[in-house]
Design a protein around this motif. Structure first.
Motif, PDB file in Angstrom:
ATOM      1  N   GLU A 144      12.907  50.819  -2.839  1.00  0.00           N
ATOM      2  CA  GLU A 144      11.950  51.661  -3.556  1.00  0.00           C
ATOM      3  C   GLU A 144      12.077  53.130  -3.156  1.00  0.00           C
ATOM      4  O   GLU A 144      11.956  54.030  -3.997  1.00  0.00           O
ATOM      5  CB  GLU A 144      10.520  51.174  -3.300  1.00  0.00           C
ATOM      6  N   ALA A 145      12.333  53.397  -1.877  1.00  0.00           N
ATOM      7  CA  ALA A 145      12.468  54.787  -1.412  1.00  0.00           C
ATOM      8  C   ALA A 145      13.664  55.473  -2.043  1.00  0.00           C
ATOM      9  O   ALA A 145      13.671  56.693  -2.232  1.00  0.00           O
ATOM     10  CB  ALA A 145      12.581  54.818   0.116  1.00  0.00           C
ATOM     11  N   GLN A 146      14.695  54.700  -2.388  1.00  0.00           N
ATOM     12  CA  GLN A 146      15.870  55.287  -3.027  1.00  0.00           C
ATOM     13  C   GLN A 146      15.669  55.423  -4.536  1.00  0.00           C
ATOM     14  O   GLN A 146      16.160  56.379  -5.144  1.00  0.00           O
ATOM     15  CB  GLN A 146      17.110  54.450  -2.704  1.00  0.00           C
ATOM     16  N   LEU A 147      14.946  54.484  -5.139  1.00  0.00           N
ATOM     17  CA  LEU A 147      14.606  54.635  -6.560  1.00  0.00           C
ATOM     18  C   LEU A 147      13.836  55.924  -6.790  1.00  0.00           C
ATOM     19  O   LEU A 147      13.958  56.569  -7.830  1.00  0.00           O
ATOM     20  CB  LEU A 147      13.765  53.445  -7.026  1.00  0.00           C
ATOM     21  N   ASP A 148      13.033  56.309  -5.804  1.00  0.00           N
ATOM     22  CA  ASP A 148      12.204  57.505  -5.903  1.00  0.00           C
ATOM     23  C   ASP A 148      13.035  58.775  -6.021  1.00  0.00           C
ATOM     24  O   ASP A 148      12.528  59.819  -6.426  1.00  0.00           O
ATOM     25  CB  ASP A 148      11.299  57.582  -4.658  1.00  0.00           C
ATOM     26  N   ARG A 149      14.316  58.695  -5.677  1.00  0.00           N
ATOM     27  CA  ARG A 149      15.185  59.884  -5.730  1.00  0.00           C
ATOM     28  C   ARG A 149      15.746  60.144  -7.117  1.00  0.00           C
ATOM     29  O   ARG A 149      16.369  61.175  -7.344  1.00  0.00           O
ATOM     30  CB  ARG A 149      16.315  59.751  -4.702  1.00  0.00           C
ATOM     31  N   PHE A 150      15.557  59.208  -8.034  1.00  0.00           N
ATOM     32  CA  PHE A 150      15.977  59.429  -9.412  1.00  0.00           C
ATOM     33  C   PHE A 150      14.834  60.076 -10.180  1.00  0.00           C
ATOM     34  O   PHE A 150      13.716  59.552 -10.196  1.00  0.00           O
ATOM     35  CB  PHE A 150      16.385  58.113 -10.071  1.00  0.00           C
ATOM     36  N   TYR A 154      -4.227  67.505 -13.233  1.00  0.00           N
ATOM     37  CA  TYR A 154      -4.035  66.291 -14.029  1.00  0.00           C
ATOM     38  C   TYR A 154      -2.905  65.452 -13.446  1.00  0.00           C
ATOM     39  O   TYR A 154      -3.033  64.226 -13.284  1.00  0.00           O
ATOM     40  CB  TYR A 154      -3.743  66.692 -15.473  1.00  0.00           C
ATOM     41  N   VAL A 155      -1.792  66.091 -13.110  1.00  0.00           N
ATOM     42  CA  VAL A 155      -0.654  65.378 -12.516  1.00  0.00           C
ATOM     43  C   VAL A 155      -1.049  64.775 -11.166  1.00  0.00           C
ATOM     44  O   VAL A 155      -0.736  63.610 -10.871  1.00  0.00           O
ATOM     45  CB  VAL A 155       0.558  66.313 -12.351  1.00  0.00           C
ATOM     46  N   VAL A 180       2.585  56.421  -6.893  1.00  0.00           N
ATOM     47  CA  VAL A 180       3.459  57.585  -7.006  1.00  0.00           C
ATOM     48  C   VAL A 180       3.281  58.491  -5.793  1.00  0.00           C
ATOM     49  O   VAL A 180       2.156  58.840  -5.417  1.00  0.00           O
ATOM     50  CB  VAL A 180       3.157  58.354  -8.306  1.00  0.00           C
ATOM     51  N   SER A 181       4.381  58.886  -5.188  1.00  0.00           N
ATOM     52  CA  SER A 181       4.357  59.766  -4.024  1.00  0.00           C
ATOM     53  C   SER A 181       4.225  61.220  -4.472  1.00  0.00           C
ATOM     54  O   SER A 181       4.282  61.538  -5.664  1.00  0.00           O
ATOM     55  CB  SER A 181       5.647  59.601  -3.218  1.00  0.00           C
ATOM     56  N   VAL A 182       4.099  62.104  -3.498  1.00  0.00           N
ATOM     57  CA  VAL A 182       4.080  63.533  -3.800  1.00  0.00           C
ATOM     58  C   VAL A 182       5.413  63.949  -4.417  1.00  0.00           C
ATOM     59  O   VAL A 182       5.459  64.787  -5.325  1.00  0.00           O
ATOM     60  CB  VAL A 182       3.793  64.354  -2.530  1.00  0.00           C
ATOM     61  N   ARG A 183       6.506  63.351  -3.939  1.00  0.00           N
ATOM     62  CA  ARG A 183       7.813  63.642  -4.534  1.00  0.00           C
ATOM     63  C   ARG A 183       7.818  63.272  -6.013  1.00  0.00           C
ATOM     64  O   ARG A 183       8.354  63.997  -6.849  1.00  0.00           O
ATOM     65  CB  ARG A 183       8.909  62.880  -3.806  1.00  0.00           C
ATOM     66  N   GLY A 184       7.198  62.148  -6.348  1.00  0.00           N
ATOM     67  CA  GLY A 184       7.135  61.741  -7.739  1.00  0.00           C
ATOM     68  C   GLY A 184       6.323  62.706  -8.585  1.00  0.00           C
ATOM     69  O   GLY A 184       6.683  63.014  -9.726  1.00  0.00           O
ATOM     70  N   HIS A 203       9.225  53.828 -12.648  1.00  0.00           N
ATOM     71  CA  HIS A 203      10.121  53.177 -11.680  1.00  0.00           C
ATOM     72  C   HIS A 203       9.725  53.452 -10.234  1.00  0.00           C
ATOM     73  O   HIS A 203      10.301  52.858  -9.312  1.00  0.00           O
ATOM     74  CB  HIS A 203      11.572  53.621 -11.918  1.00  0.00           C
ATOM     75  N   ARG A 204       8.738  54.315 -10.031  1.00  0.00           N
ATOM     76  CA  ARG A 204       8.273  54.613  -8.673  1.00  0.00           C
ATOM     77  C   ARG A 204       7.128  53.701  -8.241  1.00  0.00           C
ATOM     78  O   ARG A 204       6.710  53.752  -7.074  1.00  0.00           O
ATOM     79  CB  ARG A 204       7.825  56.080  -8.591  1.00  0.00           C
ATOM     80  N   LEU A 205       6.594  52.907  -9.156  1.00  0.00           N
ATOM     81  CA  LEU A 205       5.493  52.001  -8.837  1.00  0.00           C
ATOM     82  C   LEU A 205       6.037  50.672  -8.322  1.00  0.00           C
ATOM     83  O   LEU A 205       6.985  50.130  -8.877  1.00  0.00           O
ATOM     84  CB  LEU A 205       4.621  51.754 -10.064  1.00  0.00           C
ATOM     85  N   VAL A 206       5.406  50.168  -7.280  1.00  0.00           N
ATOM     86  CA  VAL A 206       5.749  48.855  -6.740  1.00  0.00           C
ATOM     87  C   VAL A 206       4.521  47.968  -6.886  1.00  0.00           C
ATOM     88  O   VAL A 206       3.437  48.309  -6.379  1.00  0.00           O
ATOM     89  CB  VAL A 206       6.170  48.940  -5.265  1.00  0.00           C
TER      90      VAL A 206
END
Length: 327
Positions: free
Chosen positions: A174-180, A238-239, A256-260, A295-298
């Motif tokens: 999941e941490a790597q999916l977050d990079r897309f 809103y985001v 969703v992380s801050v990166r997301g 894709h960032r949700l688990v």
């Protein structure tokens, strides 16, 4: 193209220039990838937002044509890496080879040194090799023997994974999916596009006929321009609220992380500029919420077992969070 600085705000003239350049790229790639303008727009948005794309799709849907046509449109190099279980990190990034004549090691660049990189079936390589590619995506450079080798600009990775035939694959963490920045799929063409493709069956490589429409320097300028698009505090709020609510949503183990959230803002800026605006509106955020955030949700294992999906969880959040109507 008019130059700008990061501190400036995009002018109406610059917004028009951006929209026209964006449309040129999309239309040009569309000559090779027929009937998929929406997907091409998402890919070009990711490129100009400084991100990368994960394509989850079946074989034969045009992923290679998309990557090659994009590279041809940008007047930049394109490479394709077929990921297999025995692929090594050095097969992707490059390797230092000893030169007996000079008694020194010389770095030989790997296929990741290209403007557009197609990482085919990324989930078939070992986690170590996956991590090597994802590190380059994040850092924009390869470090070997303490020496950094920038990959250059533009640089976008289109990674693919097959939703079937999971035997012998290594699921992306999941941490790597977050990079897309974006996850999407091309899908099969509609009937009209399929007929057009079949009519041109003699043409084996549509991407080869695509001519460049922008230079690498122009792409870099478009990236800088996208960063100058204005975002009202209400839209930023809103985001932020959307990201926070995904973490509290029923059935979601990881939101969703801050990166997301940052990725969504960057993508929304580019999306707004592509529509000829120097400012982001809430609809830009809603348009991109699924390809950027889903894709960032688990999900919890129980929710997955019950048939819940990340898309449904995100739909519920989008419906529950009020859209800002005032500045």
């Amino acid at each position: 193209m008019t130059t700008t600085t990061a501190a400036a705000v995009m002018s109406p003239a610059q917004a028009t220039e951006f929209r026209e350049a964006f449309a040129r790229i999309v239309d040009n790639v569309g000559r090779a990838v027929l009937g998929k303008a929406d997907v091409v727009r998402l890919v070009v948005t990711a490129l100009l937002a400084g991100g990368h794309v994960l394509l989850e799709d079946y074989p034969g849907t045009g992923k290679t044509q998309l990557a090659r046509a994009l590279g041809q449109s940008l007047r930049t190099s394109t490479s394709r890496i077929q990921f297999t279980p025995d692929l090594l990190p050095s097969d992707v990034t490059g390797v230092s080879i000893f030169d007996p004549r000079t008694q020194t090691f010389a770095f030989h660049r790997g296929p990741v040194f290209a403007g557009v990189v197609l990482a085919d079936e990324i989930n078939r390589a070992s986690p170590k090799t996956q991590a090597a590619l994802l590190e380059v995506m994040e850092e924009g450079r390869v470090t070997v023997d303490g020496v950094a080798h920038p990959v250059g600009e533009p640089f976008v990775v289109l990674a693919t994974q097959n939703p079937v035939e999971q035997a012998g694959t290594y699921r992306l963490p999941e941490a790597q999916l977050d990079r897309f920045l974006v996850k999407t799929s091309i899908g099969y063409p509609d009937h009209a596009a399929a007929v057009e493709i079949l009519a041109g069956a003699a043409v084996r490589d549509r991407a080869a006929a695509v001519e460049p429409v922008v230079t690498g320097e122009e792409v870099a300028e478009l990236v800088r321009l996208a960063g100058t698009v204005h975002v009202e505090p209400a839209v930023l709020g809103y985001v932020a609220t959307l990201a926070e609510e995904t973490r509290r949503a029923p059935g979601v183990a990881l939101g969703v992380s801050v990166r997301g959230a940052l990725a969504l803002v960057r993508a929304a800026k580019t999306w707004a500029a592509a529509h000829g605006r120097g400012y982001v509106v809430p609809d830009d955020v809603k348009d991109l919420a699924h390809p950027v955030l889903a894709h960032r949700l688990v999900l919890d294992p129980e929710a997955e077992f019950d048939g819940a999906t990340a898309a449904e969880a995100l739909d519920a959040v989008l419906a529950a969070v009020p859209v800002p109507t005032e500045r």
